[in-house]
Design an enzyme around this catalytic site. Sequence first.
Site, short mmCIF file in Angstrom:
data_model
loop_
_atom_site.label_atom_id
_atom_site.label_comp_id
_atom_site.label_asym_id
_atom_site.label_seq_id
_atom_site.Cartn_x
_atom_site.Cartn_y
_atom_site.Cartn_z
N LEU A 11 0.86 -1.18 0.00
CA LEU A 11 0.00 0.00 0.00
C LEU A 11 0.90 1.23 0.00
O LEU A 11 1.91 1.26 0.71
CB LEU A 11 -0.89 0.04 1.24
CG LEU A 11 -2.30 -0.55 1.15
CD1 LEU A 11 -2.96 -0.48 2.52
CD2 LEU A 11 -3.14 0.17 0.12
N ASP A 12 0.56 2.25 -0.79
CA ASP A 12 1.34 3.49 -0.80
C ASP A 12 1.44 4.06 0.61
O ASP A 12 0.58 3.83 1.47
CB ASP A 12 0.69 4.52 -1.71
CG ASP A 12 0.77 4.15 -3.19
OD1 ASP A 12 1.64 3.32 -3.53
OD2 ASP A 12 -0.03 4.68 -3.98
N LYS A 13 2.50 4.84 0.85
CA LYS A 13 2.75 5.39 2.18
C LYS A 13 1.56 6.16 2.73
O LYS A 13 1.20 6.03 3.91
CB LYS A 13 3.99 6.30 2.13
CG LYS A 13 4.34 6.93 3.47
CD LYS A 13 5.58 7.80 3.36
CE LYS A 13 5.91 8.45 4.70
NZ LYS A 13 7.10 9.32 4.61
N ALA A 46 -1.53 5.84 1.84
CA ALA A 46 -2.76 5.06 1.81
C ALA A 46 -2.97 4.37 3.16
O ALA A 46 -2.04 4.22 3.96
CB ALA A 46 -2.71 4.02 0.70
N ARG A 96 -4.01 5.00 -8.75
CA ARG A 96 -3.50 6.33 -9.15
C ARG A 96 -3.59 6.53 -10.65
O ARG A 96 -3.93 7.62 -11.14
CB ARG A 96 -2.06 6.51 -8.68
CG ARG A 96 -1.91 6.79 -7.19
CD ARG A 96 -0.47 7.03 -6.81
NE ARG A 96 0.33 5.81 -6.87
CZ ARG A 96 1.56 5.74 -7.35
NH1 ARG A 96 2.14 6.81 -7.84
NH2 ARG A 96 2.23 4.60 -7.33
#
Length: 290
Positions: free
Chosen positions: A52-54, A56, A238
């Site tokens: 998961l993105d930072k 998120a 994204r």
Amino acid sequence: FFFFFFYFVMFCVYKPRNITSAGCVARVKRILMKGMGLNSPRKLKVGHGGTLDKHAEGVLVIGVGKGCKSLQDCITGDKEYLVQAQLGISTTTHDRDGDVVGVKDPSLISSNMIKDLLPKYTGAIVQAPPLYSALKSGGQRFSDLARSNGASTAAPSPRQVVVHSLSIEHFLDGLREAGDNAHDGSDKRRWSEWNNHSAFSSTEGFNDAIVKCNQHSGSFPFKAVLLKVACGKGFYVRSLVSDIGADLGCGAYVTHLMRTRVNNFTLANAIPESEWTYDTFKEKMVGEMK
């Protein structure tokens, strides 16, 4: 502690914002090691089932011991997300970490215009992953290459992905202040309606979007859309938001992202950060004898 070595075990945590997935794994591992009385990290294998993105938040599946072997099922499995997208602004990373590279008035954009686009992004589609991603070229992450070489970096190749469902949860038009800063009556009403749909843990992403809107768009209205997406492996939310923004002609970027499901692991199973203890992890583990 032999429980972990003789069992196939997995559980999921709620990854908070502003920490990497690897950082979550490291914290979980430290808690487990302390509870098991282990001193060497080499004695316990812990991994996660999909980055998961930072910025998120949401479901992050954890594998322990032999459970790590089945994390690939999560990485390649189905997932669901809730994403907040700001219209009228584009960034280099397609999220709020990037530099603003495009600004266009979204005044004429309506919920129906977005709804009409969604079938284009449903089913088996070809998607170009974002340049700033964990994908690798020649052993280096594209994100690292992009930061070193800038716009001259060759983008990742488009690939086929699957979107099972895509829907609009809410559309917001004209908000000026969010959360506790929403003093105006219309802002309070809009924010309350939005917040009832979003379920995000913080207004940070929202407030950042309002700041960008005020800084870069002049008199443009603040417009945002909340999307729910169910997808297969390799899908980038994204890129979806950026592509929809491009089709609308105004641009868009992700201001907040929540993963709500990975295979059978859901928000209902995810252990919140406030309950990250050895006893809770052990209680929530699922698995079978190996």
